[in-house]
Structure formats: structure tokens, C-alpha cells
Design an enzyme around this catalytic site. Structure first.
Site, mmCIF file in Angstrom:
data_model
loop_
_atom_site.group_PDB
_atom_site.id
_atom_site.type_symbol
_atom_site.label_atom_id
_atom_site.label_comp_id
_atom_site.label_asym_id
_atom_site.label_seq_id
_atom_site.Cartn_x
_atom_site.Cartn_y
_atom_site.Cartn_z
ATOM 1 N N CYS A 97 -5.368 -3.487 11.739
ATOM 2 C CA CYS A 97 -4.566 -3.361 10.517
ATOM 3 C C CYS A 97 -4.551 -4.727 9.833
ATOM 4 O O CYS A 97 -5.519 -5.483 9.951
ATOM 5 C CB CYS A 97 -3.165 -2.832 10.818
ATOM 6 S SG CYS A 97 -2.161 -3.879 11.901
ATOM 7 N N TRP A 98 -3.499 -5.057 9.118
ATOM 8 C CA TRP A 98 -3.484 -6.303 8.351
ATOM 9 C C TRP A 98 -3.476 -7.525 9.263
ATOM 10 O O TRP A 98 -4.291 -8.428 9.128
ATOM 11 C CB TRP A 98 -2.287 -6.307 7.407
ATOM 12 C CG TRP A 98 -1.967 -7.640 6.809
ATOM 13 C CD1 TRP A 98 -0.798 -8.332 6.906
ATOM 14 C CD2 TRP A 98 -2.829 -8.475 6.006
ATOM 15 N NE1 TRP A 98 -0.865 -9.533 6.236
ATOM 16 C CE2 TRP A 98 -2.105 -9.654 5.660
ATOM 17 C CE3 TRP A 98 -4.146 -8.352 5.554
ATOM 18 C CZ2 TRP A 98 -2.651 -10.671 4.896
ATOM 19 C CZ3 TRP A 98 -4.688 -9.381 4.790
ATOM 20 C CH2 TRP A 98 -3.944 -10.513 4.465
#
Length: 355
Positions: A97-98
Site C-alpha cells: 500500500c502507501w
């Protein structure tokens, strides 16, 4: 089973060991940029991410997680139902993810509990982005570039493509940027990628090149449309040997008529783009060019544009950045035809190199 964690360097070195790379970020984040070959598996959609993020900022983590947790659970169930039903037990996904936080942790745990051998990327996309930036600052120095320099419409892009077809290594910056580089250079129906996406595509292109072989590239300014080239690449290009591509003016006009022929159906768009030259060339000059476009006098218009705008601008810029331009070996192209370009490409590849 338990979720394994790898660094971005480890993941990229062994990317082939993973059956799929799953991006748990929202669709908008994925569209902006993503790891090579990644598939979008969003555990929150764009609006859900906005809602949860706003709650986190305004009320803190617990209220945000109370709302976000059920959304993530439902979305993960839907993703598995739609996209994982045909996966064998041996399927090995890499999830990120981020920042390698809760979204990828949740999806990786969920897939692991089902029985898939799941790996999570430590640091997430943020770590990948940092690696791309660092390597774009260092990779260009590993290559020997030969820069195709020439005035607008002289066939540089076509020659670059002919060189690629003949087996040469090329770096097609305008192709990666989806833009021809001038105020008129936007390609119809092909928006430019984001800066982050362009950086990743350029990083991949450089990574696919062999440093032991020379690389042909077009001369470019620091920006192609809205996109910025890495300073390190620009510096390497400016320090590289130049090939001066020349074509007769009449043939240049014919090439521009071909490459920009779509403007004949969009004269209003063309005139709107010419407004960007008012500061450089004055309102009266631009209005005269716009009148020719509205009147369909495209050959006359392109001849005037290259004489009065593009040639003076390009020659000032190229001589400022490439000191050897005027003394550079000339590549003469009689026209932009495929046979002419193929012959020129062969001559270049067969020519002896300086000791």
C-alpha cells in the site's frame, strides 16, 4: 503460515518469484503510479479513503478505524470473491500500500488466512518511489548516449524509431511522455502520464538498457510537455556526442503535415494552443498564424512557424546546451519516408566510432 515481509530492493531483485503484485491503495493512487506489473486490489475506494482519512484527521484513529474496518473487510471479501477464486494454493502474491501500513497488512493477512503464501512490501509504494528517485539520479551516468539533434520537423523521432527497428538501443523520451515536446506536441487521445508515472516508466526503460552498448536519444529540453526530465539525465545528454539531423525545409513541412494532420479537423484547438506563443511572438503575429489555420492553409502556416518561431528558438537552445552542435556529424535525410530513414539508420550503425 505467516505473512513474510521484504524490502523494496529484495522485492525488485526477485520480482519474478511472485505470481502477482497487488496494490491495496485506492484506484486514484494506483492510476497516479504503481509498481511494475501491479494489479489494483483496492481495500478502500477513493471516496471511502477520503471519508476515513477525514475522520482520522478530525477525530483520531479510533473513530476512523471503526468506520474503515468494516469497509476494508467487505472490500477484501469482494476482491477475493471476484479475483482469487481461480488461484491455486501455491499462488504467491506480493502486497503493498502507501507505506506498508494497515491497508496492505489487512489484505496480506486476509490472503494468508485463506492459505496463500503472501508477502508484504516493507515501506510500500513510498519506499519504491524513493528508490526510483535515487536511481534516476545515478543510472544515467552508466550509459553512453548519442544525441539526435535537429530542428523541428527534421525527422529525429522517425530516425530514432528506425534505429530501434535496426537493432540499436534507443531511449524514446517523447514516447514515454506521450508528447512531442512543443506547444503543439500533445498527442490526440493520449494524455500525459503523471510525473510519478513518467519517472517509473523512465526508470524501467533505463533498467532494460545494456550499459555496454550506446544508447540513441533525442535532444530534449528539461521538460516534455508538463513533465520534468531528471537533472542527471539532462546533464548526461548535454555532455554526450551529438548527431546533427538535417532535412530540406520543404520535406520538413511535409513531415509536419503528416505528424500534425489531425489539427486540420481541430483548427480551434490548434489556435487555442497558439495563444501560448503570444508572449514570445506578439499578438499580431499569432493572430496571423491563427488566420492561416482557420483558412486551412496548413503548408504555408507550418513553413512560417518553422522559419519564424521554431528554428530560431531551437537553434538558440541547442547551441547553448550542446557546444558541439555546429561541428557535429551531419545525418542528412532527404525526406521522412521509411526507406530513407532505414538507410540512414544503417549508415549510422555501420559508421566507425571515434577511438
Amino acid at each position: 503460515m505467516s505473512v513474510k515481509t521484504v524490502t523494496v530492493a529484495q522485492a525488485l531483485d526477485g520480482l519474478s518469484q511472485f505470481d502477482e503484485v497487488l496494490d491495496a491503495r485506492s484506484p486514484a493512487e494506483f492510476a497516479l503510479d504503481h509498481l511494475p506489473g501491479a494489479q489494483s486490489w483496492p481495500v478502500l475506494d477513493d471516496e471511502e479513503r477520503r471519508i476515513v482519512g477525514t475522520l482520522y484527521v478530525q477525530q483520531g484513529p479510533l473513530p476512523a478505524r471503526k468506520v474503515g474496518g468494516p469497509l476494508v473487510a467487505r472490500n477484501m471479501a469482494s476482491l477475493v470473491q471476484r479475483l482469487a477464486q481461480d488461484k491455486p494454493r501455491e499462488w504467491q502474491p506480493l502486497v503493498y500500500c502507501w507505506r506498508g501500513g494497515q491497508r496492505s497488512s489487512a489484505l496480506a493477512w486476509f490472503l494468508d488466512q485463506i492459505g496463500f503464501r503472501t508477502t508484504k512490501l516493507d515501506g510500500g509504494y513510498k519506499a519504491f518511489r524513493a528508490l526510483v528517485r535515487d536511481q534516476l539520479a545515478s543510472r544515467p551516468a552508466a550509459f553512453t548516449f548519442r544525441v539526435l539533434a535537429g530542428r523541428t520537423g527534421s525527422g529525429k523521432t522517425r530516425l530514432l524509431q528506425a534505429l530501434a527497428a535496426a537493432g540499436a538501443q534507443v531511449l524514446d523520451l517523447e514516447g514515454l511522455a506521450c508528447h512531442r515536446g512543443s506547444v503543439l506536441g500533445g498527442l490526440p487521445g493520449q494524455p500525459q502520464p503523471s510525473q510519478k508515472r513518467f519517472d517509473t516508466l523512465l526508470w524501467q526503460a533505463l533498467g532494460a538498457l545494456d550499459p555496454q552498448r550506446e544508447v540513441y536519444v533525442e535532444s530534449e529540453s528539461r521538460k516534455i510537455g508538463a513533465l520534468q526530465l531528471p537533472d542527471a539525465l539532462v546533464a548526461c545528454m548535454h555532455a554526450s556526442p551529438t548527431l546533427r539531423v538535417e532535412m530540406p525545409d520543404a520535406a520538413r513541412v511535409q513531415l509536419l503535415l503528416q505528424d500534425y494532420g489531425f489539427f486540420a479537423q481541430q483548427p480551434d484547438r490548434f489556435c487555442s494552443l497558439l495563444d501560448g506563443l503570444v508572449e514570445l511572438r506578439g499578438r499580431e503575429q499569432v493572430k496571423a498564424w491563427q488566420a492561416l489555420a482557420q483558412g486551412g492553409q496548413w503548408a504555408e502556416l507550418y513553413a512560417l512557424l518553422i522559419r519564424d518561431h521554431y528554428d530560431p528558438l531551437y537553434l538558440r537552445s541547442i547551441r547553448r546546451h550542446f557546444n558541439d552542435y555546429d561541428q557535429a556529424p551531419e545525418v542528412h535525410l532527404a525526406d521522412g519516408q521509411a526507406a530513407t530513414l532505414a538507410e540512414a539508420a544503417q549508415r549510422l550503425l555501420q559508421a566507425p566510432r571515434p577511438a
